[in-house]
Design a protein around this motif. Structure first.
Motif: not given
Length: 254
Positions: A1-15, A25-29, A68-71
């Protein structure tokens, strides 16, 4: 998937076995760059909460935020569900509920309440091995797809680079306002090939809201019909058509 103007909230899991079931939980572009920073540590720009607790795997990301504010507001509420006035109904983590399942349950509840239930969001599982299924009572709105696969943000093309792609809309007029749609205007073309009418995105958004019985309460529409041919359309699809190119992912409606 390729996305323009990206603002996302992600979930990490430790290995890391020592920190098994630890999440973040974090925010990224740029999710690909961000996971590298987390795994390299504080000196590379990672967060102190993830430092020395990796390696980490980015398993889920919610994207499609208009700004980015809404994210960032989504990120804060996801991190602090019991402090958010919109999530007072969410129950606390259960004894046998691991952190991944709890974070997913909170996110599921968030997508059911405003303002997030009206945004053109996408729930993207980056690692199918961690995928959770939505409970019947917590399924997201129909306009929020659930996808599986990698994601690649990309910068918007300059007006010069994009001129060839937009050449076909020069001297065309918005069906709603009857003003010229230039190559720099955010525009949408009806998905119905027999119609293929063109609209300014703002004009179409105002039209969708004007036809929504509850449209006066919101700034963002959920769906509507083409003003010319009456083809139904989700607002999320309009946004995705206008701002990004989606490929190499499997999306399903919930």
């Amino acid at each position: 998937m390729e996305v323009e103007n990206f603002f996302g909230c992600y979930l990490l899991c430790s290995l890391n076995e020592k920190f098994k079931n630890r999440t973040y939980i974090g925010f990224t572009v740029d999710p690909n760059r961000r996971i590298k920073q987390h795994n390299k540590g504080l000196k590379a720009g990672g967060a102190w909460k993830t430092n020395d607790k990796g390696p980490w795997n980015m398993v889920l990301i919610v994207h499609g935020f208009p700004t980015d504010v809404s994210a960032l507001r989504f990120e804060w509420a996801w991190q602090h569900p019991f402090k958010s006035r919109r999530l007072r109904h969410v129950s606390k983590k259960q004894p046998r509920e691991n952190s991944l399942k709890f974070c997913f349950r909170v996110m599921s509840e968030m997508l059911k309440v405003g303002p997030w239930n009206r945004l053109p969001l996408t729930v993207q599982w980056l690692d199918d091995n961690y995928r959770q299924e939505f409970d019947i009572s917590r399924r997201p709105p129909l306009h929020i797809p659930v996808c599986t696969g990698p994601i690649q943000p990309r910068k918007l093309k300059s007006s010069t680079e994009d001129s060839d792609n937009n050449a076909d809309i020069s001297l065309k007029f918005c069906y709603l306002c009857d003003k010229i749609v230039t190559k720099d205007d955010k525009h949408f073309i009806c998905f119905n090939r027999e119609c293929a009418e063109i609209f300014h995105v703002l004009c179409l958004g105002h039209h969708f809201l004007s036809k929504d019985p509850e449209g006066g309460k919101f700034l963002i529409p959920v769906d509507g019909f083409c003003p010319k041919c009456s083809t139904p359309c989700l607002w999320g699809d309009v946004v995705r058509y206008t701002t990004g190119c989606y490929r190499e992912s499997k999306c399903t409606s919930s």
